[in-house]
Design an enzyme around this catalytic site. Structure first.
Site, short mmCIF file in Angstrom:
data_model
loop_
_atom_site.label_atom_id
_atom_site.label_comp_id
_atom_site.label_asym_id
_atom_site.label_seq_id
_atom_site.Cartn_x
_atom_site.Cartn_y
_atom_site.Cartn_z
N TYR A 1 0.83 -1.20 0.00
CA TYR A 1 0.00 0.00 0.00
C TYR A 1 0.87 1.24 0.00
CZ TYR A 1 0.69 0.98 5.01
OH TYR A 1 1.23 1.29 6.22
N CYS A 2 0.26 2.35 -0.40
CA CYS A 2 0.92 3.65 -0.40
C CYS A 2 -0.08 4.68 0.10
CB CYS A 2 1.47 3.98 -1.79
SG CYS A 2 0.23 3.98 -3.09
N GLU A 3 0.01 5.89 -0.39
CA GLU A 3 -0.80 7.00 0.11
C GLU A 3 -2.26 6.90 -0.33
OE1 GLU A 3 -2.63 10.94 -0.63
OE2 GLU A 3 -1.50 9.90 -2.14
N CYS B 1 -1.29 7.94 -5.86
CA CYS B 1 0.12 7.57 -5.69
C CYS B 1 0.29 6.17 -6.25
CB CYS B 1 0.46 7.61 -4.19
SG CYS B 1 2.08 6.94 -3.77
N ILE C 1 -3.44 4.14 2.29
CA ILE C 1 -3.71 4.50 3.69
C ILE C 1 -4.76 5.61 3.79
CG2 ILE C 1 -1.83 6.17 3.94
CD1 ILE C 1 -1.46 4.81 6.82
#
Length: 142
Positions: free
Chosen positions: A90-92, A96, A120
């Protein structure tokens, strides 16, 4: 008779839709499924991977996640990872692509991967718990 814009391109046959959506679910997990697993203690078989920079990980992360920035993924930096597990990157947010880049690198290195839908930001928007020093101001930081 005018065709609705929604149906300008016809829907696929059920067999094609089954193949497509089944493949999509093989590549992604949503925050609700992940949080339900975490709350139920179903954590065997996968690892949650934050693919952004360490400062983003310190600011806010999904409980139990490890930090492995996609830019740092190499055979050497991933040698300690268990190849029998699935790595949920996962990232932002959807804005992203660090999770996509991280999942790609891990797959190229021979790991099984999935991506967390929405990152997130979606996790926090849903009201799910986070760990870290400062949850406000989530940013890409990849």
């Amino acid at each position: 008779m005018t065709t609705a814009r929604t149906l300008t391109v016809p829907a696929p046959a059920p067999e094609a839709a089954t193949k497509y959506f089944g493949a999509e679910l093989a590549f992604e997990v949503d925050p609700d499924d992940l949080v339900r697993d975490l709350e139920a203690g179903h954590t065997d078989g996968y690892v949650i991977v934050e693919t952004r920079a360490p400062e983003a990980f310190e600011a806010a992360r999904i409980p139990g996640a490890i930090n492995l920035p996609y830019r740092d993924m190499t055979a050497e930096t991933t040698a300690h990872l268990d190849r029998q597990l699935v790595y949920v990157c996962y990232c932002e947010s959807i804005h992203c692509n660090a999770a996509t880049k991280g999942a790609l690198k891990l797959a190229q290195l021979g790991f099984r991967v999935k991506r967390l839908s929405g990152g997130i930001t979606a996790w926090i928007s849903a009201g799910y718990p986070v760990e870290g020093a400062a949850t406000p101001g989530i940013r890409c930081a990849c």
